[in-house]
Design a protein around this motif. Structure first.
Motif, PDB file in Angstrom:
ATOM      1  N   ALA A   1      -5.589   1.020   4.013  1.00  0.00           N
ATOM      2  CA  ALA A   1      -6.569   0.934   5.105  1.00  0.00           C
ATOM      3  C   ALA A   1      -6.100  -0.070   6.158  1.00  0.00           C
ATOM      4  CB  ALA A   1      -7.941   0.549   4.560  1.00  0.00           C
ATOM      5  N   ALA A   2      -5.517  -1.179   5.745  1.00  0.00           N
ATOM      6  CA  ALA A   2      -5.014  -2.187   6.687  1.00  0.00           C
ATOM      7  C   ALA A   2      -3.846  -1.623   7.496  1.00  0.00           C
ATOM      8  CB  ALA A   2      -4.595  -3.441   5.935  1.00  0.00           C
TER       9      ALA A   2
ATOM     10  N   SER B   1      -7.759  -0.545  -6.045  1.00  0.00           N
ATOM     11  CA  SER B   1      -8.523  -1.141  -4.944  1.00  0.00           C
ATOM     12  C   SER B   1      -7.588  -1.851  -3.965  1.00  0.00           C
ATOM     13  CB  SER B   1      -9.550  -2.146  -5.460  1.00  0.00           C
ATOM     14  OG  SER B   1     -10.527  -1.501  -6.211  1.00  0.00           O
TER      15      SER B   1
ATOM     16  N   SER C   1      -7.032  -0.745  -0.099  1.00  0.00           N
ATOM     17  CA  SER C   1      -7.286  -1.702   0.984  1.00  0.00           C
ATOM     18  C   SER C   1      -6.016  -1.958   1.799  1.00  0.00           C
ATOM     19  CB  SER C   1      -7.856  -3.012   0.432  1.00  0.00           C
ATOM     20  OG  SER C   1      -6.940  -3.627  -0.440  1.00  0.00           O
ATOM     21  N   THR C   2      -4.832  -1.974   1.145  1.00  0.00           N
ATOM     22  CA  THR C   2      -3.566  -2.138   1.874  1.00  0.00           C
ATOM     23  C   THR C   2      -3.317  -0.925   2.771  1.00  0.00           C
ATOM     24  OG1 THR C   2      -2.676  -3.395   0.000  1.00  0.00           O
ATOM     25  CG2 THR C   2      -1.089  -2.576   1.617  1.00  0.00           C
TER      26      THR C   2
END
Length: 157
Positions: free
Chosen positions: A15-16, A8, A12-13
């Motif tokens: 996606a950032a 996760s 998320s990293t």
């Protein structure tokens, strides 16, 4: 940390990072778009000026003064090749002590009330062996609004 939490966090990293790259590219494109809009605005302004100048040139006369020989006689021709009319047209030879033009003909013809587009005036010239080969002629006229103009021509034999 569990595998699920690590996965996760990585997602998320990622996606950032993708969001940051997208943001940088969007800003770059926006900057280029603004520059392009400035260039387009400048081109539009120049095109409007060009159209306005073209429109005003359509109402302006354009003159030409020539000295031609036809047979044994010489003539000065004053031609309006423009698309506009000229009013109170006057013609003078400058610094010409021995003028080849008839004073009476000049007095009868000038000032010429109106020269319409594609019209011309013919003046007989008495050219002799001692006549200069080049003359300085001054043409003055007014436009429809009464503004005065003058132009110098150098007709030659």
């Amino acid at each position: 940390m569990s595998k699920f939490e690590i996965l996760s966090l990585l997602i998320s990293t990622l996606a950032a990072v993708i969001s940051c790259v997208s943001l940088v590219r969007t800003r770059k494109l926006a900057k280029e778009q603004i520059e392009l809009e400035k260039v387009t605005a400048e081109l539009s302004r120049l095109q409007i000026e060009s159209i306005a100048e073209e429109k005003s040139n359509k109402t302006k006369p354009k003159f030409n003064v020539t000295l031609t020989k036809l047979g044994k006689s010489y003539n000065f021709y004053i031609s309006n090749t423009g698309q506009g009319s000229a009013y109170n047209v006057d013609f003078d030879l400058i610094d010409c002590s021995d003028t080849p033009l008839s004073t009476r003909e000049l007095q009868d013809m000038f000032p010429h009330q109106e020269m319409k587009p594609n019209s011309r005036i013919k003046l007989m010239a008495a050219i002799h062996m001692n006549s200069p080969r080049k003359y300085q002629a001054k043409l003055t006229w007014e436009n429809e609004g009464g503004e005065k103009y003058e132009e110098i021509f150098w007709p030659t034999m």
